[in-house]
Design an enzyme around this catalytic site. Structure first.
Site, PDB file in Angstrom:
ATOM      1  N   SER A 143      -3.119  -3.994   8.611  1.00  0.00           N
ATOM      2  CA  SER A 143      -4.447  -2.997   8.478  1.00  0.00           C
ATOM      3  C   SER A 143      -5.258  -3.262   9.830  1.00  0.00           C
ATOM      4  O   SER A 143      -5.374  -4.483  10.337  1.00  0.00           O
ATOM      5  CB  SER A 143      -5.297  -3.633   7.214  1.00  0.00           C
ATOM      6  OG  SER A 143      -6.607  -3.199   7.138  1.00  0.00           O
ATOM      7  N   TYR A 156      -9.018 -10.462   2.652  1.00  0.00           N
ATOM      8  CA  TYR A 156      -8.105  -9.727   3.055  1.00  0.00           C
ATOM      9  C   TYR A 156      -7.927  -9.546   4.311  1.00  0.00           C
ATOM     10  O   TYR A 156      -6.847  -9.502   4.928  1.00  0.00           O
ATOM     11  CB  TYR A 156      -8.607  -8.337   2.645  1.00  0.00           C
ATOM     12  CG  TYR A 156      -7.556  -7.153   3.003  1.00  0.00           C
ATOM     13  CD1 TYR A 156      -6.613  -6.880   2.406  1.00  0.00           C
ATOM     14  CD2 TYR A 156      -8.102  -6.243   3.728  1.00  0.00           C
ATOM     15  CE1 TYR A 156      -5.857  -5.668   2.744  1.00  0.00           C
ATOM     16  CE2 TYR A 156      -7.386  -5.035   4.065  1.00  0.00           C
ATOM     17  CZ  TYR A 156      -6.037  -4.841   3.439  1.00  0.00           C
ATOM     18  OH  TYR A 156      -5.295  -3.717   3.875  1.00  0.00           O
ATOM     19  N   LYS A 160      -4.351 -10.228   6.586  1.00  0.00           N
ATOM     20  CA  LYS A 160      -3.927  -9.359   7.384  1.00  0.00           C
ATOM     21  C   LYS A 160      -3.823  -9.663   8.716  1.00  0.00           C
ATOM     22  O   LYS A 160      -2.818  -9.409   9.655  1.00  0.00           O
ATOM     23  CB  LYS A 160      -4.714  -8.089   7.335  1.00  0.00           C
ATOM     24  CG  LYS A 160      -4.478  -7.181   6.124  1.00  0.00           C
ATOM     25  CD  LYS A 160      -2.905  -7.007   5.740  1.00  0.00           C
ATOM     26  CE  LYS A 160      -2.873  -6.020   4.392  1.00  0.00           C
ATOM     27  NZ  LYS A 160      -1.361  -5.655   4.283  1.00  0.00           N
TER      28      LYS A 160
END
Length: 261
Positions: A143, A156, A160
């Protein structure tokens, strides 16, 4: 694979984690359309499976956050088709959460899904790929948050970022038999992401992207076909950006907005 067509995956076997919907389903359908046998996984079997040209993916239940389940997924694919050529680590995601108040349990679950699970499945896939002629390819779906975190995405984004570094580390260790690459995705138009588009259906978001549109799942699927195929036979440890050029800098947008008033 047809030697005359690097996008022909006939006779190849592909596993797509989280491949029952959204981006994962599009990836599975792209490989099916290119002739591959495809295995998808999830915790629950969906009402319908990805398909193309009358062929459908095979579903195997798996919670890939569990190392044993990740190994069983790979073993199940090999038991069914005799080999494994491509792994696409697509399962991931997270709701927004304030870093100041988020629970330790939430952080653990997000890191497990977005970083540890890809590691576990890749380990199992490597054990198979390194023993077969032609080796194999691992593709990690990352991402833009790994490069440009947004508010509410601390766990998150950290996971990532870890996935990107993991990709580069595995690429060093597993070459030349197994190539490991990463795709950086931006905002993608899927049903599950619709809530972040805004009331205008995403028009404002599209205006900040140089390509003047959000990505669709097929954009990511096409990149997977490239990285897994013969055209990318020397591509290893790469981070392929599939985000339309990123976003215009805020200063540029502010100036342009002033000019249009």
């Amino acid at each position: 694979m047809n030697g005359n067509n690097p996008m022909d995956f006939t006779g190849r076997v592909v596993v797509v984690t989280g491949g029952t919907k959204g981006i994962g389903a599009a990836i599975a359908e792209a490989f099916l359309g290119a002739g591959a046998d495809v295995v998808v996984c999830g915790r629950n079997k969906p009402g319908s499976l990805p398909g193309s040209n009358g062929r459908h993916a095979v579903f195997l239940p798996a919670d890939v956050r569990d190392p044993a389940a990740a190994a069983r997924l790979v073993d199940g694919a090999v038991d069914r088709f005799g080999r494994l050529d491509v792994l696409v680590n697509n399962a991931g995601g997270s709701p927004d959460a304030e870093a100041a108040t988020v629970s330790p349990r939430f952080v653990e679950k997000i890191v497990a899904l977005n970083l540890l699970a890809p590691f576990y499945v890749a380990q199992a896939a490597n054990r198979v790929m390194r023993t077969q002629s032609g080796g194999g390819s691992v593709i990690n779906i990352g991402s833009v948050s790994a490069h440009d975190p947004q508010p509410g995405t601390a766990a998150y984004s950290a996971a990532k970022a870890g996935l990107l570094t993991l990709t580069r580390a595995l690429a060093l260790e597993w070459a030349p038999k197994v190539r490991v690459n990463h795709i950086t995705t931006g905002l993608i138009r899927t049903e599950s992401a619709a809530a972040v588009y805004g009331e205008d259906g995403g028009a404002a978001v599209a205006r900040v992207v140089p390509m003047e549109r959000m990505a669709v799942p097929q954009d990511v699927a096409g990149a997977c076909l490239y990285l897994a195929g013969g055209l990318a036979s020397y591509v290893n440890g790469a981070d392929l950006a599939v985000h339309g050029g990123g976003e215009f800098p805020s200063r540029y947008l502010a100036v342009k907005s002033g000019e249009t008033r």
